[in-house]
Design a protein around this motif. Structure first.
Motif, short mmCIF file in Angstrom:
data_model
loop_
_atom_site.label_atom_id
_atom_site.label_comp_id
_atom_site.label_asym_id
_atom_site.label_seq_id
_atom_site.Cartn_x
_atom_site.Cartn_y
_atom_site.Cartn_z
N TYR A 5 0.79 -1.44 0.02
CA TYR A 5 0.13 -0.03 0.25
C TYR A 5 0.95 1.29 -0.01
O TYR A 5 0.28 2.33 -0.77
CB TYR A 5 -1.12 0.06 1.28
N VAL A 45 0.22 3.98 -3.02
CA VAL A 45 -0.05 5.40 -2.91
C VAL A 45 0.96 6.10 -3.55
O VAL A 45 0.63 7.06 -4.22
CB VAL A 45 -0.42 5.64 -1.41
N PHE A 52 0.50 13.11 0.91
CA PHE A 52 0.58 11.51 0.73
C PHE A 52 1.84 11.17 -0.39
O PHE A 52 2.47 10.16 -0.15
CB PHE A 52 -0.59 10.99 0.26
N TRP A 59 6.45 4.94 7.92
CA TRP A 59 5.23 5.56 7.49
C TRP A 59 4.47 4.52 6.89
O TRP A 59 4.68 4.36 5.79
CB TRP A 59 5.46 6.64 6.30
N ILE A 109 1.06 2.59 5.88
CA ILE A 109 -0.32 2.85 5.38
C ILE A 109 -0.95 1.63 5.15
O ILE A 109 -0.72 0.71 4.77
CB ILE A 109 0.03 3.50 3.82
N SER A 110 -2.05 1.58 5.92
CA SER A 110 -2.99 0.49 6.04
C SER A 110 -3.78 0.39 4.77
O SER A 110 -3.65 1.11 3.83
CB SER A 110 -3.96 0.62 7.33
N GLU A 111 -4.35 -0.90 4.55
CA GLU A 111 -5.07 -0.99 3.47
C GLU A 111 -6.27 -0.11 3.42
O GLU A 111 -6.57 0.38 2.39
CB GLU A 111 -5.84 -2.82 3.59
N GLN A 112 -7.22 0.10 4.39
CA GLN A 112 -8.07 1.14 4.44
C GLN A 112 -7.57 2.30 4.01
O GLN A 112 -8.33 3.02 3.09
CB GLN A 112 -8.87 1.14 5.89
N ASP A 113 -6.72 2.96 4.50
CA ASP A 113 -6.27 4.34 4.21
C ASP A 113 -5.71 4.25 2.84
O ASP A 113 -5.87 5.11 2.03
CB ASP A 113 -4.80 4.44 4.95
N ALA A 114 -5.12 3.14 2.35
CA ALA A 114 -4.74 3.14 0.92
C ALA A 114 -6.11 3.34 0.03
O ALA A 114 -6.13 4.13 -1.02
CB ALA A 114 -3.82 1.80 0.64
N ASP A 131 -8.91 4.66 0.66
CA ASP A 131 -9.35 6.12 0.61
C ASP A 131 -8.63 6.98 -0.14
O ASP A 131 -9.29 7.77 -0.81
CB ASP A 131 -9.39 6.54 2.41
N ILE A 132 -7.36 6.89 0.27
CA ILE A 132 -6.42 7.78 -0.73
C ILE A 132 -6.60 7.43 -2.23
O ILE A 132 -6.64 8.63 -2.96
CB ILE A 132 -4.89 7.43 -0.38
#
Length: 123
Positions: A16, A20, A83, A95, A97-102, A104-105
């Motif tokens: 992720y 991103v 980002f 830094w 980045i979780s799956e959910q954050d990825a 969303d981004i």
């Protein structure tokens, strides 16, 4: 989902952080391609979408359209600062980045690509 071509490999590997980064780099490359401006980051966004824009995402006639355009410009600056720059300059281990954050981004990046689909070059 235009962003997918920039980060397909990384997403399939559940990477992720780099997904991103690559999706952001792809968005900024598309803006360079559409505008013919070879700057990068905030400098690119300011030149292309500033008060004397090269690209517009709507008719840019009314106050509301200009506000929307300025908001889009700020959204792109936010993507860069929040980002793209950290993933380009910080080690992956520092830094996360979780799956959910990825997801969303990437959704925000996808939205930006869709708005660019109808962008007009006016100078």
């Amino acid at each position: 989902m235009r962003f997918f071509k920039y980060c397909k490999t990384e997403l399939l590997q559940n990477n992720y952080f780099h997904a991103v980064l690559e999706a952001n780099k792809g968005l900024f490359q598309r803006i360079r391609d559409l505008s013919a401006i070879q700057k990068d980051g905030i400098n690119l966004i300011e030149e292309v979408f500033s008060k004397n824009p090269i690209l517009i995402i709507n008719n840019y006639q009314t106050s509301s359209e200009q506000n929307e355009h300025n908001g889009f410009c700020n959204l792109l600056k936010g993507l860069c600062s929040m980002f793209r720059n950290p993933t380009a300059h910080e080690p992956k281990v520092d830094w996360n980045i979780s799956e959910q954050d990825a997801l969303d981004i990437l959704g925000i990046i996808s939205y930006c690509h869709r708005r660019l689909d109808n962008a007009q070059r006016i100078r």
